[in-house]
Design a protein around this motif. Sequence first.
Motif, PDB file in Angstrom:
ATOM      1  N   GLY A 146       0.806  -1.218   0.000  1.00  0.00           N
ATOM      2  CA  GLY A 146       0.000   0.000   0.000  1.00  0.00           C
ATOM      3  C   GLY A 146       0.833   1.258   0.000  1.00  0.00           C
ATOM      4  O   GLY A 146       0.488   2.248  -0.629  1.00  0.00           O
ATOM      5  N   GLY A 147       1.964   1.229   0.709  1.00  0.00           N
ATOM      6  CA  GLY A 147       2.842   2.398   0.712  1.00  0.00           C
ATOM      7  C   GLY A 147       3.346   2.729  -0.675  1.00  0.00           C
ATOM      8  O   GLY A 147       3.420   3.893  -1.070  1.00  0.00           O
ATOM      9  N   GLN A 148       3.702   1.683  -1.415  1.00  0.00           N
ATOM     10  CA  GLN A 148       4.122   1.901  -2.801  1.00  0.00           C
ATOM     11  C   GLN A 148       2.962   2.411  -3.651  1.00  0.00           C
ATOM     12  O   GLN A 148       3.127   3.277  -4.509  1.00  0.00           O
ATOM     13  CB  GLN A 148       4.667   0.599  -3.381  1.00  0.00           C
ATOM     14  N   MET A 149       1.764   1.866  -3.405  1.00  0.00           N
ATOM     15  CA  MET A 149       0.602   2.303  -4.183  1.00  0.00           C
ATOM     16  C   MET A 149       0.270   3.767  -3.913  1.00  0.00           C
ATOM     17  O   MET A 149      -0.156   4.497  -4.807  1.00  0.00           O
ATOM     18  CB  MET A 149      -0.611   1.430  -3.849  1.00  0.00           C
ATOM     19  N   LEU A 150       0.472   4.192  -2.654  1.00  0.00           N
ATOM     20  CA  LEU A 150       0.157   5.575  -2.303  1.00  0.00           C
ATOM     21  C   LEU A 150       1.017   6.568  -3.074  1.00  0.00           C
ATOM     22  O   LEU A 150       0.628   7.716  -3.270  1.00  0.00           O
ATOM     23  CB  LEU A 150       0.334   5.789  -0.802  1.00  0.00           C
ATOM     24  N   THR A 151       2.205   6.144  -3.490  1.00  0.00           N
ATOM     25  CA  THR A 151       3.033   7.013  -4.315  1.00  0.00           C
ATOM     26  C   THR A 151       2.865   6.721  -5.802  1.00  0.00           C
ATOM     27  O   THR A 151       2.949   7.620  -6.625  1.00  0.00           O
ATOM     28  CB  THR A 151       4.514   6.864  -3.937  1.00  0.00           C
ATOM     29  N   ALA A 152       2.606   5.433  -6.133  1.00  0.00           N
ATOM     30  CA  ALA A 152       2.457   5.075  -7.551  1.00  0.00           C
ATOM     31  C   ALA A 152       1.167   5.625  -8.136  1.00  0.00           C
ATOM     32  O   ALA A 152       1.147   6.091  -9.275  1.00  0.00           O
ATOM     33  CB  ALA A 152       2.505   3.555  -7.715  1.00  0.00           C
ATOM     34  N   PHE A 153       0.083   5.582  -7.368  1.00  0.00           N
ATOM     35  CA  PHE A 153      -1.188   6.088  -7.884  1.00  0.00           C
ATOM     36  C   PHE A 153      -1.099   7.576  -8.257  1.00  0.00           C
ATOM     37  O   PHE A 153      -1.462   7.951  -9.377  1.00  0.00           O
ATOM     38  CB  PHE A 153      -2.305   5.875  -6.857  1.00  0.00           C
TER      39      PHE A 153
ATOM     40  N   ALA B  88       0.086  20.191 -14.196  1.00  0.00           N
ATOM     41  CA  ALA B  88       1.413  20.185 -13.569  1.00  0.00           C
ATOM     42  C   ALA B  88       1.266  20.451 -12.075  1.00  0.00           C
ATOM     43  O   ALA B  88       1.909  19.787 -11.245  1.00  0.00           O
ATOM     44  CB  ALA B  88       2.315  21.228 -14.221  1.00  0.00           C
ATOM     45  N   ARG B  89       0.408  21.398 -11.735  1.00  0.00           N
ATOM     46  CA  ARG B  89       0.189  21.702 -10.317  1.00  0.00           C
ATOM     47  C   ARG B  89      -0.523  20.559  -9.605  1.00  0.00           C
ATOM     48  O   ARG B  89      -0.163  20.190  -8.482  1.00  0.00           O
ATOM     49  CB  ARG B  89      -0.619  23.000 -10.180  1.00  0.00           C
ATOM     50  N   LYS B  90      -1.528  19.959 -10.264  1.00  0.00           N
ATOM     51  CA  LYS B  90      -2.236  18.841  -9.659  1.00  0.00           C
ATOM     52  C   LYS B  90      -1.310  17.644  -9.460  1.00  0.00           C
ATOM     53  O   LYS B  90      -1.373  16.960  -8.441  1.00  0.00           O
ATOM     54  CB  LYS B  90      -3.416  18.439 -10.534  1.00  0.00           C
ATOM     55  N   ASP B  91      -0.460  17.389 -10.440  1.00  0.00           N
ATOM     56  CA  ASP B  91       0.441  16.252 -10.357  1.00  0.00           C
ATOM     57  C   ASP B  91       1.443  16.439  -9.219  1.00  0.00           C
ATOM     58  O   ASP B  91       1.716  15.507  -8.450  1.00  0.00           O
ATOM     59  CB  ASP B  91       1.166  16.070 -11.688  1.00  0.00           C
ATOM     60  N   ASN B  92       1.990  17.630  -9.109  1.00  0.00           N
ATOM     61  CA  ASN B  92       2.930  17.912  -8.015  1.00  0.00           C
ATOM     62  C   ASN B  92       2.263  17.750  -6.648  1.00  0.00           C
ATOM     63  O   ASN B  92       2.835  17.167  -5.720  1.00  0.00           O
ATOM     64  CB  ASN B  92       3.491  19.331  -8.148  1.00  0.00           C
ATOM     65  N   LYS B  93       1.041  18.244  -6.548  1.00  0.00           N
ATOM     66  CA  LYS B  93       0.316  18.152  -5.279  1.00  0.00           C
ATOM     67  C   LYS B  93      -0.007  16.700  -4.943  1.00  0.00           C
ATOM     68  O   LYS B  93       0.150  16.262  -3.787  1.00  0.00           O
ATOM     69  CB  LYS B  93      -0.966  18.982  -5.358  1.00  0.00           C
ATOM     70  N   ALA B  94      -0.463  15.931  -5.927  1.00  0.00           N
ATOM     71  CA  ALA B  94      -0.801  14.530  -5.683  1.00  0.00           C
ATOM     72  C   ALA B  94       0.424  13.731  -5.267  1.00  0.00           C
ATOM     73  O   ALA B  94       0.353  12.867  -4.381  1.00  0.00           O
ATOM     74  CB  ALA B  94      -1.436  13.924  -6.935  1.00  0.00           C
ATOM     75  N   THR B  95       1.558  14.010  -5.891  1.00  0.00           N
ATOM     76  CA  THR B  95       2.790  13.307  -5.537  1.00  0.00           C
ATOM     77  C   THR B  95       3.217  13.642  -4.115  1.00  0.00           C
ATOM     78  O   THR B  95       3.636  12.765  -3.348  1.00  0.00           O
ATOM     79  CB  THR B  95       3.906  13.654  -6.530  1.00  0.00           C
ATOM     80  N   ARG B  96       3.133  14.919  -3.757  1.00  0.00           N
ATOM     81  CA  ARG B  96       3.476  15.317  -2.378  1.00  0.00           C
ATOM     82  C   ARG B  96       2.555  14.635  -1.373  1.00  0.00           C
ATOM     83  O   ARG B  96       3.008  14.129  -0.340  1.00  0.00           O
ATOM     84  CB  ARG B  96       3.393  16.840  -2.232  1.00  0.00           C
ATOM     85  N   ASN B  97       1.255  14.628  -1.671  1.00  0.00           N
ATOM     86  CA  ASN B  97       0.299  13.998  -0.758  1.00  0.00           C
ATOM     87  C   ASN B  97       0.578  12.503  -0.612  1.00  0.00           C
ATOM     88  O   ASN B  97       0.454  11.933   0.477  1.00  0.00           O
ATOM     89  CB  ASN B  97      -1.131  14.224  -1.240  1.00  0.00           C
ATOM     90  N   GLY B  98       0.937  11.860  -1.717  1.00  0.00           N
ATOM     91  CA  GLY B  98       1.256  10.444  -1.653  1.00  0.00           C
ATOM     92  C   GLY B  98       2.473  10.168  -0.794  1.00  0.00           C
ATOM     93  O   GLY B  98       2.508   9.199  -0.030  1.00  0.00           O
ATOM     94  N   THR B  99       3.475  11.023  -0.914  1.00  0.00           N
ATOM     95  CA  THR B  99       4.680  10.859  -0.093  1.00  0.00           C
ATOM     96  C   THR B  99       4.373  11.058   1.382  1.00  0.00           C
ATOM     97  O   THR B  99       4.823  10.277   2.239  1.00  0.00           O
ATOM     98  CB  THR B  99       5.752  11.860  -0.546  1.00  0.00           C
ATOM     99  N   VAL B 100       3.579  12.084   1.690  1.00  0.00           N
ATOM    100  CA  VAL B 100       3.202  12.330   3.088  1.00  0.00           C
ATOM    101  C   VAL B 100       2.394  11.161   3.637  1.00  0.00           C
ATOM    102  O   VAL B 100       2.612  10.707   4.774  1.00  0.00           O
ATOM    103  CB  VAL B 100       2.403  13.647   3.196  1.00  0.00           C
ATOM    104  N   ALA B 101       1.455  10.647   2.839  1.00  0.00           N
ATOM    105  CA  ALA B 101       0.637   9.518   3.288  1.00  0.00           C
ATOM    106  C   ALA B 101       1.490   8.290   3.556  1.00  0.00           C
ATOM    107  O   ALA B 101       1.254   7.542   4.512  1.00  0.00           O
ATOM    108  CB  ALA B 101      -0.431   9.205   2.236  1.00  0.00           C
TER     109      ALA B 101
END
Length: 566
Positions: free
Chosen positions: A153-160, A534-547
């Motif tokens: 799941g940790g990998q999925m949280l960043t891969a998604f 670009a902004r959405k992608d950056n935000k989603a990636t940051r959120n995935g890393t934090v999660a």
Amino acid sequence: MSSQSEPTVANADTAPTSITISLSGGGYRAAVFAAGSLLAVADSSLRPFVTSVSSVSGGSITSAVTVGGFAEPTIEMPDPMGQRVRLLAGLVQSRAIATESLLRLAKLIPLAPAAVLLLFLAFPDWRSTESVNVFTTSLLALLFTGMILFVFGGQMLTAFPRSWYAVQRAVESLVSHVRGTLESRAGTTLAEISEDESTRRIFCTTDLSEGSHVYFTPGRVLGPNVTGRDPSVFLADIVAASACFPGFRPLTFRRSELGLSGVDPVGPARVHHVGRRFLVGFAGFIGICAIASALTMRIVGPLSGNEDWADKIPILAGTLLGGAILAGACAWSLRSQDNLALVDGGVCDNLGTAFALLAKDNRYPALANIAGTDQKGLILVVDASQPFTSLKPGWRGLGELVPLRVQGAQRSVLKLLGNANSAARKHVIQFLLSPGSPTTGAVVSIQQVPSQDDGQDYSDLTERTTRVKTTLDALANEVVRDLLLQSYRLTQSVLVTHGVTLTVKRSEEQLNLLAEPNAGEIAMIYEQAKGPYARKDNKATRNGTVATILLGFVITFCLMAWAILR
């Protein structure tokens, strides 16, 4: 352009006065193969007379990135199409679009229950109610379920997040770069690309509710027996819908924003947020986690003994209620106003508009006029799609142990349905474009071997390119060079056969320069891009890393609690 060879002059008396091009799907293989064909057309006398470029799936990525490539060369931009082909070659050699990485990861997740089962079989004492009390058993179940979630799941949280907006960001960033609007926060709409060149771009998608094609072009949307005007949508969204993995996170559009509700769209294009697609795409993962948890409880938890069924009713009721809520949420996400769920156009036909145009499909009466096939000219069908192949028996690796894996189940079913349809349509297209038929045109197929007019034998090259997978996984530089060279030479041969003059004939070395990796430039474009995705992608990636970090803390806490309380 002085370094390129002398023009090849054909018989001008028989030359067509216009050309329409149809690009097939087939992942990055089709994207690069299509780029070589478009480059060959741009290097011919037909460059100013390209009426339309229609595309599906991987071909749609190429069509979007090459918008403006048929424009008149200038001092500032002496090789418009060459510059765009070089950017596309850099994209397909990167992992900017991480769809395949996500699928490979998701394929392993169903193995988690098996891992838990093997673990408890290896330590039978853990199943004993005498040695482990109920509280510790619950912690143990939570621990191992949590470990599974952390590893997978940790990998999925960043891969998604990295895959969710990947196509939109790639298209948005590269198109903004070639249009000189990289610093703009607005993004490129479908209507705006008509300003870059006279060529009309047509993108093919599939509507899941109707099971038929929907065609998008600047100013028009064509569905079966329905037409919308001036759709208020981003180009990146249309390309993402056209290249969407079939059945996996469809893009949903309101009829009002496509002009299909009888009222012209008003307001700016909207960004397609992750929420509703998340419910659909993540539902399978949640179900797999539920199976893992249920299996754990069955072995060491409340479901392991021979207790009275009355004790299990609350658990079963809770499971059914949770499943009902999940199913209802997914159904709600696709209902009401968002009643056009669009996925890869290759679900119906992986050759885009070619069949509809040649077979004169009366469900889309305006399509011929938009594409330009109602006027006499050359029709070029560029086909790099996967040919029909029967299932082959035999061992295929670890993935065969997972019968319902994401990559296998959806692809196998849809491929079986799509192959039967596309095989028949390919035969019809080849027949209608064969010599002696009323329609002037040709099919440029990845199965064909270029002629040896330059003294080089291309049979080995063709054998290599046909083995390339039709996915969005990164391609090696040698593969990109082979695909560009093959399609460029094949298309030039077709053009010469039909009397078209080649204004430029690039050498293999010059094509190789276009295919050279340019990861630094792609990374710079991504870094400078300021568009909505670009902004959405950056935000989603940051959120995935934090999660993922938070999930790690939760797992660590559970480990410590178990160690203390055991």
